[in-house]
Design a protein around this motif. Sequence first.
Motif, PDB file in Angstrom:
ATOM      1  N   LEU A  17      -5.911 -35.123  13.841  1.00 31.83           N
ATOM      2  CA  LEU A  17      -7.159 -35.205  13.750  1.00 31.83           C
ATOM      3  C   LEU A  17      -7.630 -33.827  13.540  1.00 31.83           C
ATOM      4  CD1 LEU A  17      -9.911 -36.707  15.004  1.00 31.83           C
ATOM      5  CD2 LEU A  17      -9.591 -34.558  16.897  1.00 31.83           C
ATOM      6  N   PHE A  18      -7.522 -32.965  13.796  1.00 34.44           N
ATOM      7  CA  PHE A  18      -8.076 -31.843  12.837  1.00 34.44           C
ATOM      8  C   PHE A  18      -8.090 -30.760  11.360  1.00 34.44           C
ATOM      9  CE2 PHE A  18      -8.288 -30.878  17.847  1.00 34.44           C
ATOM     10  CZ  PHE A  18      -9.217 -30.353  17.625  1.00 34.44           C
ATOM     11  N   ASN A  19      -6.400 -31.457  10.470  1.00 33.43           N
ATOM     12  CA  ASN A  19      -5.793 -30.860   9.964  1.00 33.43           C
ATOM     13  C   ASN A  19      -6.452 -32.119   8.629  1.00 33.43           C
ATOM     14  OD1 ASN A  19      -5.799 -28.114  10.347  1.00 33.43           O
ATOM     15  ND2 ASN A  19      -2.991 -28.730  10.874  1.00 33.43           N
ATOM     16  N   LEU A  20      -7.007 -33.133   9.074  1.00 37.50           N
ATOM     17  CA  LEU A  20      -6.637 -34.627   7.860  1.00 37.50           C
ATOM     18  C   LEU A  20      -7.614 -34.134   6.917  1.00 37.50           C
ATOM     19  CD1 LEU A  20      -6.056 -37.020   7.901  1.00 37.50           C
ATOM     20  CD2 LEU A  20      -7.994 -38.267   8.801  1.00 37.50           C
ATOM     21  N   LYS A  21      -8.661 -33.688   6.545  1.00 40.01           N
ATOM     22  CA  LYS A  21      -9.748 -33.238   6.071  1.00 40.01           C
ATOM     23  C   LYS A  21      -9.352 -32.212   4.747  1.00 40.01           C
ATOM     24  CE  LYS A  21     -13.597 -31.360   3.759  1.00 40.01           C
ATOM     25  NZ  LYS A  21     -15.485 -30.910   4.269  1.00 40.01           N
ATOM     26  N   ALA A  22      -8.637 -30.666   5.456  1.00 38.18           N
ATOM     27  CA  ALA A  22      -7.225 -30.092   4.687  1.00 38.18           C
ATOM     28  C   ALA A  22      -6.038 -30.536   4.043  1.00 38.18           C
ATOM     29  CB  ALA A  22      -7.162 -28.961   5.702  1.00 38.18           C
ATOM     30  N   VAL A  23      -5.617 -31.342   4.748  1.00 35.29           N
ATOM     31  CA  VAL A  23      -4.666 -32.435   4.140  1.00 35.29           C
ATOM     32  C   VAL A  23      -5.015 -32.683   2.793  1.00 35.29           C
ATOM     33  CG1 VAL A  23      -2.364 -34.261   4.663  1.00 35.29           C
ATOM     34  CG2 VAL A  23      -2.947 -32.232   6.126  1.00 35.29           C
ATOM     35  N   ALA A  24      -6.127 -34.028   3.217  1.00 35.45           N
ATOM     36  CA  ALA A  24      -5.855 -34.709   2.256  1.00 35.45           C
ATOM     37  C   ALA A  24      -6.725 -33.856   0.805  1.00 35.45           C
ATOM     38  CB  ALA A  24      -7.612 -36.031   2.164  1.00 35.45           C
ATOM     39  N   GLY A  37       2.925 -29.342   5.881  1.00 37.73           N
ATOM     40  CA  GLY A  37       3.399 -28.222   7.344  1.00 37.73           C
ATOM     41  C   GLY A  37       2.682 -28.059   7.920  1.00 37.73           C
ATOM     42  N   ARG A  38       1.091 -28.516   7.615  1.00 35.64           N
ATOM     43  CA  ARG A  38       0.404 -28.553   8.186  1.00 35.64           C
ATOM     44  C   ARG A  38       0.004 -29.328   9.860  1.00 35.64           C
ATOM     45  NH1 ARG A  38      -5.016 -25.578   7.032  1.00 35.64           N
ATOM     46  NH2 ARG A  38      -4.170 -24.649   5.082  1.00 35.64           N
ATOM     47  N   LEU A  39       0.930 -30.754   9.603  1.00 34.92           N
ATOM     48  CA  LEU A  39       0.443 -32.151  10.088  1.00 34.92           C
ATOM     49  C   LEU A  39       2.335 -31.668  10.333  1.00 34.92           C
ATOM     50  CD1 LEU A  39      -0.372 -35.198   8.401  1.00 34.92           C
ATOM     51  CD2 LEU A  39      -2.261 -34.041   9.733  1.00 34.92           C
ATOM     52  N   LEU A  40       3.599 -31.311  10.569  1.00 33.64           N
ATOM     53  CA  LEU A  40       4.416 -32.332  10.984  1.00 33.64           C
ATOM     54  C   LEU A  40       5.605 -30.658  11.213  1.00 33.64           C
ATOM     55  CD1 LEU A  40       6.552 -34.251  11.372  1.00 33.64           C
ATOM     56  CD2 LEU A  40       7.431 -33.844   9.420  1.00 33.64           C
ATOM     57  N   PHE A  41       5.894 -29.545   9.475  1.00 35.11           N
ATOM     58  CA  PHE A  41       6.101 -28.667  10.245  1.00 35.11           C
ATOM     59  C   PHE A  41       6.028 -27.452  11.562  1.00 35.11           C
ATOM     60  CE2 PHE A  41       7.908 -30.510   6.054  1.00 35.11           C
ATOM     61  CZ  PHE A  41       9.650 -31.229   7.334  1.00 35.11           C
ATOM     62  N   GLY A  42       4.864 -27.136  11.528  1.00 33.56           N
ATOM     63  CA  GLY A  42       3.672 -26.222  12.090  1.00 33.56           C
ATOM     64  C   GLY A  42       3.701 -26.533  13.012  1.00 33.56           C
ATOM     65  N   PRO A  43       3.026 -27.509  13.183  1.00 32.31           N
ATOM     66  CA  PRO A  43       3.417 -28.225  15.290  1.00 32.31           C
ATOM     67  C   PRO A  43       4.260 -28.165  16.057  1.00 32.31           C
ATOM     68  CG  PRO A  43       1.543 -29.158  13.568  1.00 32.31           C
ATOM     69  CD  PRO A  43       2.351 -28.506  12.924  1.00 32.31           C
ATOM     70  N   VAL A  44       5.330 -28.777  14.865  1.00 26.79           N
ATOM     71  CA  VAL A  44       6.699 -28.928  16.000  1.00 26.79           C
ATOM     72  C   VAL A  44       7.787 -27.729  15.781  1.00 26.79           C
ATOM     73  CG1 VAL A  44       8.821 -30.141  14.917  1.00 26.79           C
ATOM     74  CG2 VAL A  44       6.658 -31.521  15.032  1.00 26.79           C
ATOM     75  N   VAL A  45       7.265 -26.855  14.876  1.00 23.73           N
ATOM     76  CA  VAL A  45       8.156 -25.501  15.025  1.00 23.73           C
ATOM     77  C   VAL A  45       6.939 -24.602  16.580  1.00 23.73           C
ATOM     78  CG1 VAL A  45       8.552 -23.921  13.997  1.00 23.73           C
ATOM     79  CG2 VAL A  45       8.766 -25.423  12.731  1.00 23.73           C
ATOM     80  N   PHE A  46       5.746 -24.332  16.230  1.00 23.15           N
ATOM     81  CA  PHE A  46       5.208 -23.932  17.219  1.00 23.15           C
ATOM     82  C   PHE A  46       5.361 -24.883  18.514  1.00 23.15           C
ATOM     83  CE2 PHE A  46       1.366 -22.190  19.186  1.00 23.15           C
ATOM     84  CZ  PHE A  46       1.796 -21.459  19.591  1.00 23.15           C
ATOM     85  N   ILE A  84      -1.128 -27.538  20.725  1.00 17.14           N
ATOM     86  CA  ILE A  84      -3.486 -28.304  19.763  1.00 17.14           C
ATOM     87  C   ILE A  84      -3.947 -27.083  20.761  1.00 17.14           C
ATOM     88  CG2 ILE A  84      -5.335 -29.807  21.174  1.00 17.14           C
ATOM     89  CD1 ILE A  84      -3.319 -31.098  22.478  1.00 17.14           C
ATOM     90  N   LEU A  85      -4.210 -25.355  20.775  1.00 17.94           N
ATOM     91  CA  LEU A  85      -4.788 -24.207  20.803  1.00 17.94           C
ATOM     92  C   LEU A  85      -4.639 -23.923  19.645  1.00 17.94           C
ATOM     93  CD1 LEU A  85      -5.399 -22.881  24.583  1.00 17.94           C
ATOM     94  CD2 LEU A  85      -7.227 -24.210  23.306  1.00 17.94           C
ATOM     95  N   GLY A  86      -3.426 -23.723  19.206  1.00 16.64           N
ATOM     96  CA  GLY A  86      -3.326 -23.355  17.752  1.00 16.64           C
ATOM     97  C   GLY A  86      -3.404 -23.861  16.621  1.00 16.64           C
ATOM     98  N   VAL A  87      -3.523 -25.692  16.432  1.00 19.03           N
ATOM     99  CA  VAL A  87      -3.580 -26.309  15.675  1.00 19.03           C
ATOM    100  C   VAL A  87      -5.305 -26.062  15.665  1.00 19.03           C
ATOM    101  CG1 VAL A  87      -4.393 -28.110  15.416  1.00 19.03           C
ATOM    102  CG2 VAL A  87      -2.149 -28.208  15.847  1.00 19.03           C
TER     103      VAL A  87
END
Length: 95
Positions: A17-24, A37-46, A84-87
Motif C-alpha cells: 500500500l505505502f510503497n506501490l508508487k515508488a516500486v512502480a 527490497g521495498r516490497l519483500l526483503f525489507g519488511p520480512v527482515v525487519f 508497519i510503522l517502519g514501512v
Amino acid sequence: MMHQIISLGLSFAAAILFNLKAVAVASSVGNWGEALGRLLFGPVVFFFLAHTIIYGLVRAVRGKPKLASYAETKLNYIAAALTILGVMGSAASRI
C-alpha cells in the motif's frame, strides 16, 4: 503459526500500500533490486529481527514455560505493528 502468518500478511499489505508508487517507478527504470527490497526483503527482515528481539526479551523476563512457541506467540502482532510503522516512516521520508 497462524499469528505469524496474519502478522506477515498485514506487513506485506502495508508495504504494498505505502510503497506501490515508488516500486512502480523503480521497476520501470529497471531497478528491480530496490523494488523487491521495498516490497519483500525489507519488511520480512525487519519483522523477523523485531520479533526475535521482542521474543528474546520477553522470554528472558518471563521464562520459557510461560511463553508460547516463537511462531505461535501473540508477540507477532507487536512486531507487525513495528514493521508497519517502519514501512510508513520509510514511505514518508521520500515525500
